[in-house]
Design a protein around this motif. Sequence first.
Motif, mmCIF file in Angstrom:
data_model
loop_
_atom_site.group_PDB
_atom_site.id
_atom_site.type_symbol
_atom_site.label_atom_id
_atom_site.label_comp_id
_atom_site.label_asym_id
_atom_site.label_seq_id
_atom_site.Cartn_x
_atom_site.Cartn_y
_atom_site.Cartn_z
ATOM 1 N N THR A 62 66.450 83.400 75.280
ATOM 2 C CA THR A 62 66.655 84.842 75.237
ATOM 3 C C THR A 62 66.755 85.432 76.630
ATOM 4 O O THR A 62 66.164 84.907 77.574
ATOM 5 N N TYR B 113 60.407 77.873 74.202
ATOM 6 C CA TYR B 113 60.918 79.219 74.444
ATOM 7 C C TYR B 113 61.390 79.256 75.889
ATOM 8 O O TYR B 113 60.608 78.953 76.804
ATOM 9 N N HIS C 214 57.367 85.615 73.090
ATOM 10 C CA HIS C 214 57.056 84.206 73.330
ATOM 11 C C HIS C 214 56.030 83.713 72.306
ATOM 12 O O HIS C 214 56.218 82.686 71.655
ATOM 13 N N GLY D 146 63.064 88.573 76.963
ATOM 14 C CA GLY D 146 61.784 87.973 76.661
ATOM 15 C C GLY D 146 60.602 88.863 77.001
ATOM 16 O O GLY D 146 60.712 89.827 77.747
ATOM 17 N N SER D 147 59.473 88.504 76.393
ATOM 18 C CA SER D 147 58.197 89.140 76.699
ATOM 19 C C SER D 147 57.110 88.176 76.242
ATOM 20 O O SER D 147 57.390 87.224 75.507
ATOM 21 N N GLU E 270 63.740 81.572 78.855
ATOM 22 C CA GLU E 270 64.391 82.837 79.151
ATOM 23 C C GLU E 270 65.649 82.613 79.973
ATOM 24 O O GLU E 270 65.716 81.709 80.793
ATOM 25 N N LYS E 271 66.659 83.451 79.704
ATOM 26 C CA LYS E 271 67.889 83.444 80.486
ATOM 27 C C LYS E 271 67.626 84.255 81.747
ATOM 28 O O LYS E 271 66.831 85.186 81.714
#
Length: 125
Positions: free
Chosen positions: A82, A101, A90, A85-86, A103-104
């Motif tokens: 994603t 998980y 997550h 994210g957060s 992040e991009k």
Amino acid sequence: MEKKRLLVIEDDEEMRSLLNDFLQEERWEIDSAADASEAFRKLVREAFDLIITDLRMPGPSGLDIIPRIKKLRPEASIVVITAFGSEDIHRRVLERGAAVYLEKPLLFQDLRRCIEKLIFSKTQT
């Protein structure tokens, strides 16, 4: 040793293409889908060792489809990617059954390491 099969679920055509190209270079057999509906049509017909899904997509989100994927293909590992994210996301992704998980912007070497670890750990059981 048979090729491992991966399914990429990503609505962004450019990102889907980048992931497909990268993963094919890694000696894995790749299929892809632009959304959850297309992905489930493929998941019903075919087995995959690992599924990579984007979190935000039109229709059901990656978060929404994780439990459905686990029910349909419990043997498949799920990697969620994603750009949005957060810590809460997550936690929720992992609670629903995803294995990883990320992040991009994605670091492809991190993605490769995660996939190899997930696939390798399955061959050891």
